[in-house]
Scaffold this active site. Structure first.
Site, PDB file in Angstrom:
ATOM      1  N   LEU A   1       7.339 -22.467 -22.228  1.00 17.81           N
ATOM      2  CA  LEU A   1       6.165 -22.046 -21.477  1.00 17.81           C
ATOM      3  C   LEU A   1       6.608 -21.884 -20.032  1.00 17.81           C
ATOM      4  CD1 LEU A   1       3.392 -24.481 -22.840  1.00 17.81           C
ATOM      5  CD2 LEU A   1       3.725 -22.080 -23.460  1.00 17.81           C
ATOM      6  N   ASP A   2       6.090 -20.866 -19.336  1.00 19.68           N
ATOM      7  CA  ASP A   2       6.518 -20.686 -17.952  1.00 19.68           C
ATOM      8  C   ASP A   2       5.921 -21.771 -17.069  1.00 19.68           C
ATOM      9  OD1 ASP A   2       4.022 -19.806 -16.649  1.00 19.68           O
ATOM     10  OD2 ASP A   2       4.227 -17.990 -17.860  1.00 19.68           O
ATOM     11  N   ILE A   3       6.405 -21.856 -15.845  1.00 17.84           N
ATOM     12  CA  ILE A   3       6.062 -22.964 -14.955  1.00 17.84           C
ATOM     13  C   ILE A   3       4.564 -23.047 -14.680  1.00 17.84           C
ATOM     14  CG2 ILE A   3       6.451 -21.606 -12.855  1.00 17.84           C
ATOM     15  CD1 ILE A   3       7.631 -24.190 -11.599  1.00 17.84           C
ATOM     16  N   ASN A   4       3.862 -21.927 -14.701  1.00 17.88           N
ATOM     17  CA  ASN A   4       2.425 -21.915 -14.402  1.00 17.88           C
ATOM     18  C   ASN A   4       1.549 -21.973 -15.644  1.00 17.88           C
ATOM     19  OD1 ASN A   4       2.769 -21.723 -11.563  1.00 17.88           O
ATOM     20  ND2 ASN A   4       3.240 -19.543 -11.777  1.00 17.88           N
TER      21      ASN A   4
END
Length: 296
Positions: free
Chosen positions: A106-109
């Site tokens: 999952l991306d950081i945001n």
């Protein structure tokens, strides 16, 4: 029964089969004192070293653990970050002779459900496109969303890395320019959900994964914490990807005490004080449940 070395190493949680093949080619693996070659087959009784350290190996399904982790925004999906940012592995329980493997990224945001396992073969099959495991996300978008936009996203939109589509979209409520939706897709390309909405002139300002295949994010897995799946649940995942299942062992009194203690701790760092949209009960941050969905 003997098996290919790279398969045994992957199952031991040392990495993917491809990574293990590379390490074998580089001469970093020894079996019973000899440098291993690609194609070698080994038994559980063999002594295996990687980079000089012993590797704990087991029969298929013997050592197989799975964690459900509720990733907060701000954590990166890597073991070590050169910028010093917190990673998804920081809050997980420590292991000896094996390691946790993240099932996807999952991306950081993006927050929400991530699976971890000690079984490299299970991780590989869960991530492989051929298994066609769907992912469900709760997303808040900013912009004017029309029926035509929804139709386009379900039919498919062209992105720079190919066509992409949601298999279903369910309205989650909301008023004004911000609206919630539950969306489902069959793959996990980089920032795919965000890019799909951007193709319709909308901006994603909240994104949380709430389901991976048959696994839902449980309410007891608070933000930044994990819950370990029991043997029956792990066997259900294995059945999904055609892996042999582990016989269910009878739990001893000590096992039950350990499980109770584990559930009370569940790992993770303390959440910072202040408002957290992911756990807030404020009406404007609580989308309605999607109800009966056409996807799983």
């Amino acid at each position: 029964m003997d098996e290919k070395l790279q398969k045994v190493l992957a199952r031991a949680g040392q990495g993917s089969r491809r990574e293990m093949e590379t390490r074998i080619r580089e001469g970093r693996v020894q079996v019973n004192g000899d440098v291993a070659k690609l194609g070698d087959r080994v038994k559980v009784s063999d002594e295996i070293l990687m980079d000089g350290y012993p590797v704990k190996v087991s029969e298929a399904g013997e050592s197989r653990r799975v964690l459900i982790y509720n990733k907060p925004e701000g954590e990166v999906c890597t073991r070590k970050d050169p910028e010093g940012r917190p990673t998804i592995f920081d809050s997980l329980p420590k292991l000896r002779g094996e390691r946790w493997i993240a099932v996807g990224r999952l991306d950081i945001n993006t927050s929400g459900l991530l699976l971890f396992t000690t079984d490299g073969e299970l991780a590989n099959r869960l991530m492989h496109p051929s298994t066609e495991i769907d992912r469900e996300y709760l997303v808040r978008v900013m912009g004017e969303i029309t029926d035509e936009n929804i139709k386009n996203l379900k039919k498919g939109v062209f992105l720079e890395d190919g066509m992409a589509k949601f298999t279903d979209i369910v309205d989650g409520g909301g008023e004004g320019i911000n609206r919630w939706f539950y969306v489902c897709l069959m793959e996990g390309r980089n920032r795919e959900v965000r890019r799909m909405w951007e193709s319709q002139g909308a901006k994603v300002n909240r994104l949380k994964r709430v389901r991976f295949g048959p696994v839902f994010l449980p309410s007891k897995a608070k933000v930044g914490r994990f819950v370990e799946m029991d043997e029956m649940e792990v066997n259900g995942l294995c059945s999904l990807v055609n892996l042999p299942q582990k016989p269910i062992s009878a739990k001893t009194v000590q096992d039950k005490k350990d499980a109770k203690r584990q559930n009370s701790k569940t790992g993770g760092k303390k959440r910072p004080k202040g408002f957290d949209w992911q756990t807030s009960d404020k009406p404007e941050f609580k989308p309605k449940k999607s109800g009966k969905r056409t996807f799983r």
